[in-house]
Scaffold this motif. Structure first.
Motif, short mmCIF file in Angstrom:
data_model
loop_
_atom_site.label_atom_id
_atom_site.label_comp_id
_atom_site.label_asym_id
_atom_site.label_seq_id
_atom_site.Cartn_x
_atom_site.Cartn_y
_atom_site.Cartn_z
N SER A 129 34.40 45.06 37.20
CA SER A 129 34.78 43.87 37.97
C SER A 129 35.06 42.71 37.03
CB SER A 129 33.66 43.45 38.92
OG SER A 129 33.45 44.43 39.90
N GLU B 35 26.59 27.60 42.21
CA GLU B 35 26.12 28.97 42.48
C GLU B 35 25.38 29.56 41.29
OE1 GLU B 35 26.04 30.96 45.24
OE2 GLU B 35 26.58 29.08 46.22
N GLU C 35 26.07 51.16 39.22
CA GLU C 35 26.28 49.76 39.59
C GLU C 35 26.58 48.88 38.38
OE1 GLU C 35 23.24 48.36 42.39
OE2 GLU C 35 23.97 46.33 41.93
N SER D 53 31.57 40.07 40.75
CA SER D 53 31.69 41.37 41.43
C SER D 53 31.51 41.22 42.94
CB SER D 53 30.71 42.38 40.86
OG SER D 53 29.39 42.05 41.22
N GLU D 54 30.81 40.17 43.35
CA GLU D 54 30.61 39.99 44.80
C GLU D 54 31.64 39.08 45.45
OE1 GLU D 54 26.52 38.83 45.19
OE2 GLU D 54 25.91 40.70 44.24
N GLY D 55 32.17 38.12 44.70
CA GLY D 55 33.06 37.16 45.35
C GLY D 55 34.30 36.79 44.55
N ALA E 69 34.21 32.55 43.06
CA ALA E 69 32.82 32.41 43.49
C ALA E 69 31.93 31.88 42.37
CB ALA E 69 32.29 33.76 43.98
N HIS F 113 27.52 38.97 38.32
CA HIS F 113 27.16 39.29 39.70
C HIS F 113 28.06 38.53 40.69
CE1 HIS F 113 23.42 41.24 38.31
NE2 HIS F 113 23.46 41.83 39.49
N LEU F 114 28.26 37.26 40.42
CA LEU F 114 29.09 36.45 41.33
C LEU F 114 30.52 36.98 41.36
CD1 LEU F 114 27.77 32.86 40.45
CD2 LEU F 114 27.39 34.12 42.59
N ALA G 91 36.80 41.46 45.14
CA ALA G 91 35.74 41.20 46.11
C ALA G 91 36.31 40.75 47.45
CB ALA G 91 34.79 40.14 45.55
N ASP G 92 37.59 41.09 47.68
CA ASP G 92 38.24 40.66 48.92
C ASP G 92 38.67 41.93 49.67
OD1 ASP G 92 40.37 38.00 49.81
OD2 ASP G 92 40.52 39.99 50.69
N ARG H 104 30.05 46.86 37.83
CA ARG H 104 30.07 45.41 37.66
C ARG H 104 30.83 45.03 36.38
NH1 ARG H 104 25.09 44.53 39.29
NH2 ARG H 104 24.22 44.78 37.24
#
Lengths: 188, 188
Positions: free
Chosen positions: B102, B34, B95, B23-25, B29, B20-21, A113-114, B99
């Motif tokens: 990830s 969070e 998607e 895969s996004e951060g 994250a 979700h966290l 994610a970077d 994910r």
């Protein structure tokens, strides 16, 4: 006379220590204290060379990628058309290559994610695919087949390496070569 | 009457938020704060279900693997010999599957040097290879070819998925299928 310090060499000593720590204990095992112990430098010296852990991880990643280049130079010096040699330069067939894979795998978690780290990984694979394509062209493969074949070969190498990294028992060097062999044309 | 809480469902809500966290951060994250925000639970509730971050990561990893099982159930209900369907259940073609990858990639960094986590990953791949081998047997493939072919197919799937995770532009669903297609026998 002041002592001359080769800073690049010092940095490489630290990244080499980081690679060992990652392969033995994961990214969390990489601490300034452990790096100092492994390199026999003070924690101040170790900290001096890298802004933060992220930068150290990026440099360690690049260093592992440089190992591939060094191995490729050796292969190419012997035979610029040695497709098997090129692919084996990336497979985890010995301790150094297994350690390189530990570093790449550790890096991926941060690269997911970077944008910047993800870009490093993306470029590394694209570069490697281009190298494989070049060898295929050099070996006289039909131009319209080169890209697809390079893609297929590198896909197999990555698939083997990921599995071998977690299941070395199931993936000894002979088996890695065997699976690769099915894809390689026989050379005279 | 006391409120009945479905603890398994609650845990799945938390692991879904963790996925979700990640895969996004990335793994960093994933924090209690969070997770609480994403699940609209209190931090106390979120903390209640997992001893520590490691346990949460393991459960999130297993949940991603359960997604594959669910997708496989759907494939098998339609056609137990659908080899392409089985392999596509693992490819990052949409998607949800991206994910899942990830999560697996994030997990690998910790699994490199951790016997228990490494074992989870090893077993996951071995199980998947066995499933592919079963489909090959069901489809009447010669028994002596089954293991090698299952190994080759899964190797390709993993190689594609790793590349696609970092280079989706270079690996859209059509290209993933194209590379897989080269390995699949044509079905009548």
């Amino acid at each position: 006379m002041p002592k001359v310090v080769d800073h690049d060499a010092r940095r490489r000593v630290v990244t080499a220590a980081a690679a060992h720590l990652i392969s033995e204990g994961g990214v969390d095992a990489v601490t300034v204290r452990e790096l100092a112990r492994a390199t026999r430098c003070s924690t101040a010296v170790v900290s001096h060379y890298f802004k933060n852990k992220r930068e150290l991880l990026v440099c360690t990643f690049r260093e592992a990628t440089d190992h591939v280049r060094t191995r490729l130079d050796i292969v190419f010096a012997r035979d610029p058309g040695d497709l098997r040699g090129v692919l084996e330069a990336v497979l985890p067939l010995d301790e150094e290559r297994r350690r390189d894979w530990s570093v790449w795998l550790a890096f991926w978690a941060d690269a997911i994610a970077d944008v910047e780290l993800g870009g490093e990984q993306r470029q590394r694979v694209r570069d490697m695919r281009e190298i494989v394509a070049d060898v295929l062209r050099t070996s006289g493969r039909a131009p319209e087949r080169v890209d697809a074949e390079a893609r297929r070969l590198l896909t197999t190498v990555i698939g083997i390496a990921v599995q071998a990294s977690f299941d070395p028992e199931e993936w000894p060097p002979d088996r890695q070569r065997e699976v690769l062999d099915e894809l390689l044309p026989i050379r005279g």
